[in-house]
Each structure stands twice: as C-alpha cells, then as structure tokens.
Motif scaffolding. Sequence first.
Motif, PDB file in Angstrom:
ATOM      1  N   ASP A 158     -21.548  -4.042   4.864  1.00 18.26           N
ATOM      2  CA  ASP A 158     -20.768  -4.591   5.952  1.00 18.26           C
ATOM      3  C   ASP A 158     -19.318  -4.443   5.063  1.00 18.26           C
ATOM      4  O   ASP A 158     -18.311  -4.237   5.680  1.00 18.26           O
ATOM      5  N   ILE A 159     -19.364  -4.704   3.883  1.00 20.45           N
ATOM      6  CA  ILE A 159     -18.082  -4.497   2.963  1.00 20.45           C
ATOM      7  C   ILE A 159     -17.589  -2.984   3.003  1.00 20.45           C
ATOM      8  O   ILE A 159     -16.327  -2.779   3.211  1.00 20.45           O
ATOM      9  N   GLN A 160     -18.474  -2.117   3.058  1.00 22.46           N
ATOM     10  CA  GLN A 160     -17.870  -0.541   3.138  1.00 22.46           C
ATOM     11  C   GLN A 160     -17.397  -0.594   4.587  1.00 22.46           C
ATOM     12  O   GLN A 160     -16.344   0.129   4.667  1.00 22.46           O
ATOM     13  N   LYS A 161     -18.115  -1.046   5.359  1.00 23.13           N
ATOM     14  CA  LYS A 161     -17.596  -0.844   6.862  1.00 23.13           C
ATOM     15  C   LYS A 161     -16.440  -1.557   7.192  1.00 23.13           C
ATOM     16  O   LYS A 161     -15.336  -1.112   7.482  1.00 23.13           O
ATOM     17  N   LYS A 162     -16.009  -2.744   6.521  1.00 26.22           N
ATOM     18  CA  LYS A 162     -14.773  -3.428   6.710  1.00 26.22           C
ATOM     19  C   LYS A 162     -13.745  -2.828   5.911  1.00 26.22           C
ATOM     20  O   LYS A 162     -12.616  -2.694   6.294  1.00 26.22           O
ATOM     21  N   MET A 163     -14.033  -2.144   4.616  1.00 27.08           N
ATOM     22  CA  MET A 163     -13.126  -1.262   3.971  1.00 27.08           C
ATOM     23  C   MET A 163     -12.874  -0.028   4.564  1.00 27.08           C
ATOM     24  O   MET A 163     -11.534   0.281   4.820  1.00 27.08           O
ATOM     25  N   ARG A 164     -13.817   0.672   5.280  1.00 25.82           N
ATOM     26  CA  ARG A 164     -13.489   2.020   6.021  1.00 25.82           C
ATOM     27  C   ARG A 164     -12.558   1.506   7.097  1.00 25.82           C
ATOM     28  O   ARG A 164     -11.579   2.342   7.294  1.00 25.82           O
ATOM     29  N   GLU A 165     -12.820   0.271   7.954  1.00 26.69           N
ATOM     30  CA  GLU A 165     -11.859   0.124   8.978  1.00 26.69           C
ATOM     31  C   GLU A 165     -10.355  -0.107   8.301  1.00 26.69           C
ATOM     32  O   GLU A 165      -9.502   0.468   9.266  1.00 26.69           O
ATOM     33  N   LYS A 166     -10.270  -0.505   7.346  1.00 26.89           N
ATOM     34  CA  LYS A 166      -8.736  -0.676   7.043  1.00 26.89           C
ATOM     35  C   LYS A 166      -8.326   0.560   6.318  1.00 26.89           C
ATOM     36  O   LYS A 166      -7.340   0.896   6.746  1.00 26.89           O
ATOM     37  N   TYR A 167      -9.026   1.242   5.576  1.00 31.40           N
ATOM     38  CA  TYR A 167      -8.499   2.438   4.985  1.00 31.40           C
ATOM     39  C   TYR A 167      -8.624   3.514   5.795  1.00 31.40           C
ATOM     40  O   TYR A 167      -7.641   4.322   5.869  1.00 31.40           O
ATOM     41  N   GLY A 168      -9.419   3.712   6.303  1.00 36.91           N
ATOM     42  CA  GLY A 168      -9.292   5.011   7.477  1.00 36.91           C
ATOM     43  C   GLY A 168     -10.558   5.902   7.232  1.00 36.91           C
ATOM     44  O   GLY A 168     -11.748   5.769   6.462  1.00 36.91           O
ATOM     45  N   SER A 169     -10.524   7.235   8.028  1.00 42.72           N
ATOM     46  CA  SER A 169     -11.661   8.081   7.901  1.00 42.72           C
ATOM     47  C   SER A 169     -12.044   8.976   6.495  1.00 42.72           C
ATOM     48  O   SER A 169     -12.987   9.306   6.592  1.00 42.72           O
ATOM     49  N   THR A 170     -11.163   8.815   5.697  1.00 39.74           N
ATOM     50  CA  THR A 170     -11.508   9.380   4.312  1.00 39.74           C
ATOM     51  C   THR A 170     -12.282   8.567   3.337  1.00 39.74           C
ATOM     52  O   THR A 170     -12.446   9.032   2.303  1.00 39.74           O
ATOM     53  N   PHE A 171     -12.273   7.257   3.888  1.00 39.09           N
ATOM     54  CA  PHE A 171     -13.151   6.528   3.073  1.00 39.09           C
ATOM     55  C   PHE A 171     -14.689   7.089   2.912  1.00 39.09           C
ATOM     56  O   PHE A 171     -15.013   7.371   3.899  1.00 39.09           O
ATOM     57  N   VAL A 172     -15.105   6.830   1.761  1.00 38.84           N
ATOM     58  CA  VAL A 172     -16.791   7.184   1.674  1.00 38.84           C
ATOM     59  C   VAL A 172     -17.627   6.104   1.312  1.00 38.84           C
ATOM     60  O   VAL A 172     -17.197   5.162   0.458  1.00 38.84           O
ATOM     61  N   PRO A 173     -18.711   5.793   2.155  1.00 38.43           N
ATOM     62  CA  PRO A 173     -19.217   6.720   3.211  1.00 38.43           C
ATOM     63  C   PRO A 173     -18.395   6.659   4.565  1.00 38.43           C
ATOM     64  O   PRO A 173     -17.764   5.576   4.758  1.00 38.43           O
ATOM     65  N   GLN A 174     -18.409   7.715   5.103  1.00 40.93           N
ATOM     66  CA  GLN A 174     -17.597   7.862   6.393  1.00 40.93           C
ATOM     67  C   GLN A 174     -18.307   6.813   7.577  1.00 40.93           C
ATOM     68  O   GLN A 174     -17.662   6.671   8.604  1.00 40.93           O
ATOM     69  N   GLU A 175     -19.564   6.931   7.861  1.00 43.25           N
ATOM     70  CA  GLU A 175     -20.028   6.070   8.562  1.00 43.25           C
ATOM     71  C   GLU A 175     -21.546   5.943   8.305  1.00 43.25           C
ATOM     72  O   GLU A 175     -22.113   6.380   7.471  1.00 43.25           O
TER      73      GLU A 175
END
Length: 175
Positions: A158-175
Amino acid sequence: MRPNVFKVAISLIIVLGVITILFLFLYPFPKKVDLVSPAVSFYENDPSSLKQTSIRITGTLNRPLFQQHVFKGAVTIDDLEFTKVNETLDTYVLDKYNGINMGNLVYHKPSKPGEFVTLSMIWFDDSFEHINIVSDWGQDKKKKFFIVSASSYEQAIDIQKKMREKYGSTFVPQE
C-alpha cells in the motif's frame, strides 16, 4: 514633496518585511533526521519472503535554494550487517516529485573510501515517514529486494502504491 518620499519609504519597508517573513516561513531549512522506523524486507511479488526489520536514519537533509538537495548521514537496516559496519555516502536527491525524493543509497568501507560495498535506490518523503529501498541485497540476485517502512506485507504494498501514485511511473516497483 517630503510626504511622498515618506510614503514610498514606508511602502518599501512593508513590502521587504512581507517578503522576508514569507521567505523565513516557506524556506525549507536543513532538517535534522533521527528516527527508527519499523520495516519489512521481501522479494518482489513474494509475500512468503517477508522479514520484519527496522530502518534507522540519522543525519541532515540539506535543501539549499536553487541547488541539489542532499542527505548527509547514515541509513542502517537491522537485518543487514553491512549497513552497520560500512558508511553511507551522501545521498543526493536525483529527482523529486510531489514530495517524494529519489536518490542512490551507497555504502563504502570506512577504511577504503573508494571501495563501494553496494548500491541501491531509495525513495523517501520529506518527513521520512515513508521509505522504499530497492536493491539486490537479498540472496536471490535475480529478484528485486525491497525494504519498506511498514509493519506488514500488505501495508508495504500500500505504501509503495501511494508513493508511486505521487512520484510517477519511474518509481520501483512500477506495478
């Protein structure tokens, strides 16, 4: 003639005062960081590999105007001995978007500053509440190894998902 000069001087003092107050209020001065956060480590897409650990971060996040931000300090992970016996190089914020910072997390031997032990990527928010580290530190070098400031696998995802939504597509893991 004198009253106009007086009005201009007072107006100038007020404008400079407001600008100074806004600068002092809004400027992100260096931030001292000293925290221990519960964390989990796991391989990507493998909840059975989950291990409880903690992340200790001590140092200063320097945020100079119009210059690259940098964290100077130490990042120690309880279950990883090399993070305790080696030093952390300064972590330069290579990219920042929507309050999420990204940089390299590099450890080197204190006796040999040019000899790197390991390299990884770290994402963290401005308050260091949410931290995501991706590396090849695990036993299985073919899989991505994550350390996330969370108490469970579900919370980490969940934390990774929220960080990815804020940061963008280059966040790892990507999905």
